[in-house]
Design a protein around this motif. Structure first.
Motif, PDB file in Angstrom:
ATOM      1  N   ILE A 243       0.847  -1.201   0.000  1.00 29.51           N
ATOM      2  CA  ILE A 243       0.000   0.000   0.000  1.00 29.51           C
ATOM      3  C   ILE A 243       0.879   1.247   0.000  1.00 29.51           C
ATOM      4  O   ILE A 243       0.627   2.215  -0.722  1.00 29.51           O
ATOM      5  CB  ILE A 243      -0.926   0.009   1.224  1.00 29.51           C
ATOM      6  CG1 ILE A 243      -1.881  -1.199   1.185  1.00 29.51           C
ATOM      7  CG2 ILE A 243      -1.713   1.310   1.298  1.00 29.51           C
ATOM      8  CD1 ILE A 243      -2.899  -1.161   0.104  1.00 29.51           C
ATOM      9  N   GLU A 250      -5.513   4.953  -4.587  1.00 29.17           N
ATOM     10  CA  GLU A 250      -6.791   5.179  -5.245  1.00 29.17           C
ATOM     11  C   GLU A 250      -6.564   5.708  -6.665  1.00 29.17           C
ATOM     12  O   GLU A 250      -5.798   6.634  -6.875  1.00 29.17           O
ATOM     13  CB  GLU A 250      -7.655   6.166  -4.461  1.00 29.17           C
ATOM     14  CG  GLU A 250      -8.221   5.612  -3.171  1.00 29.17           C
ATOM     15  CD  GLU A 250      -7.242   5.645  -2.020  1.00 29.17           C
ATOM     16  OE1 GLU A 250      -6.090   6.107  -2.245  1.00 29.17           O
ATOM     17  OE2 GLU A 250      -7.591   5.225  -0.900  1.00 29.17           O
ATOM     18  N   VAL A 270      -9.612   1.665  -0.643  1.00 26.77           N
ATOM     19  CA  VAL A 270      -8.874   0.706   0.194  1.00 26.77           C
ATOM     20  C   VAL A 270      -9.563   0.647   1.549  1.00 26.77           C
ATOM     21  O   VAL A 270     -10.104   1.650   2.032  1.00 26.77           O
ATOM     22  CB  VAL A 270      -7.398   1.131   0.350  1.00 26.77           C
ATOM     23  CG1 VAL A 270      -6.641   0.142   1.232  1.00 26.77           C
ATOM     24  CG2 VAL A 270      -6.733   1.241  -1.007  1.00 26.77           C
ATOM     25  N   ALA A 283      -7.839  -3.962  -1.170  1.00 27.44           N
ATOM     26  CA  ALA A 283      -8.085  -3.000  -2.246  1.00 27.44           C
ATOM     27  C   ALA A 283      -9.319  -3.458  -3.016  1.00 27.44           C
ATOM     28  O   ALA A 283      -9.481  -4.652  -3.304  1.00 27.44           O
ATOM     29  CB  ALA A 283      -6.881  -2.899  -3.167  1.00 27.44           C
TER      30      ALA A 283
END
Length: 382
Positions: A243, A250, A270, A283
């Motif tokens: 991440i 996003e 997320v 996700a």
């Protein structure tokens, strides 16, 4: 007689000497057989001829410093974001059912799935409309009486204001309220009649249904379940480090693969917290349902990350224990732990560093710092 004794003594002494000689010979033979030969006396690295050497051969790579795109590969399952339970808002007997209202059925937005017998509701609406007409007539009557009372009062009491009671203002207000109530009841009757036709405002699929013609449906009691086609999404577990490598995640491009086919989408959002068991985040990637993509199917996905300057792309074989690498400097091994920024198709993406004569590929049994090595060759890389 003395000569015979002397002869016998010499014979015994000779026999004893021969026996001792045999024992000594046997002992020497045993000792000699257990002694190491010359080949065994050689050092371990020298056995096998002149080709052996104590310095291992290694292959190194010299990656070029540049800008590399990070990507994260993973897989996830197709899931449904939310289900919708079908429950009537009015009670009644089912008059008709759409063929789509069966498990696996597909329906269009606003398609009537179930019709409840509407006769009772039509009668209630007629009754409510009649009450509206009656209330409106009563209001008109009270207004007419009021107008007549005002004229008579003006004749008897010129230039004086007409009192509210004489003008029938309370009666008119009451009649207006009664009309408003009748209109509201009529609107409710219309709404109840409209609710005898049950539909959903989206294209979707039915997962289960217990509805049958003639069945009595009770207001608020579920009889079927469905989901919107737009509520299909791929859920991909990702480590916190992934991440961070993709941040901001996003909107990142997601390439999905299934049965040799690829399609593209984007990360929509997320999860706000990590899974308490796996410590992974999730996700969510919107996908379109198709013959190949159904809820529960697993898909491989590659998420495209940012381009990071001043980085190196290292082959996976360069990674050693604990994320370190071996590099060669002036013929000696040196351990270094690079800063990993992510991965790509080329391998690990790490911050640039001085790798001297090259980075070792593959494992080196028994490797240690400052160990002498020989370079077997150089692998080229971009």
């Amino acid at each position: 007689m003395s000569e015979e004794k002397s002869k016998t003594g010499r014979e015994k002494l000779t026999g004893l000497m021969q026996l001792i000689a045999v024992i000594v010979f046997v002992g020497l033979a045993i000792v000699y057989s257990q002694a190491p030969d010359e080949e065994q006396k050689k050092p371990a690295y020298a056995q096998g001829g002149a080709a052996a050497s104590p310095a291992p051969l290694v292959t190194v790579v010299k990656p070029q410093l540049g800008t590399h795109n990070v990507s994260v590969a993973g897989n996830g399952s197709v899931a449904i974001r939310a289900y919708v339970d079908l429950a009537p808002q009015v009670s009644g007997v089912i008059a008709s059912i759409s063929p789509a209202l069966r498990a696996g059925g597909t329906f269009k937005a606003n398609e009537v799935l179930v019709s409840i017998d509407a006769k009772d509701f039509e009668l209630r609406l007629k009754q409510a409309l009649a009450e509206v007409a009656s209330a409106r007539s009563n209001l008109q009557l009270q207004q007419a009486k009021s107008d007549n009372a005002k004229r008579n009062y003006a004749l008897l009491h010129p230039k004086k204001a007409v009192p509210p009671l004489v003008a029938l203002q309370p009666q008119i207000s009451q009649a207006r309220a009664q009309l408003a109530g009748a209109i509201a009841r009529a609107d409710i009757a219309k709404l109840d009649l409209a609710r005898t036709k049950i539909s959903l405002p989206f294209n979707g699929k039915v997962t289960q249904s217990s509805a049958e013609i003639g069945q009595l449906l009770t207001s608020g009691k579920t009889f079927a379940r469905a989901f919107a086609l737009s509520a299909i999404e791929l859920v991909v577990p990702l480590a916190a480090s992934d991440i961070a490598a993709l941040s901001p995640i996003e909107g990142r491009l997601a390439t999905l693969s299934i049965l040799g086919k690829t399609l593209e989408s984007q990360v929509e959002r997320v999860s706000a917290e990590l899974d308490p068991r796996s410590r992974f985040a999730r996700a969510f990637i919107p996908v379109k349902i198709s013959a190949d993509i159904q809820p529960g199917v697993f898909l491989d996905v590659e998420l495209a990350g940012p381009a990071i300057p001043n980085t190196l792309a290292l082959p996976e074989s360069a990674s050693q224990a604990n994320g370190a690498v071996w590099l060669v400097r002036e013929g000696l091994l040196e351990k270094y732990t690079p800063v990993v920024r992510g991965r790509s198709a080329a391998g690990l993406i790490v911050d640039g560093f001085d790798y001297a004569d090259g980075i070792v590929l593959g494992a080196i049994p028994g490797a240690e710092e400052n160990q002498l090595v020989r370079l077997r060759g150089l692998m080229s890389t971009n």
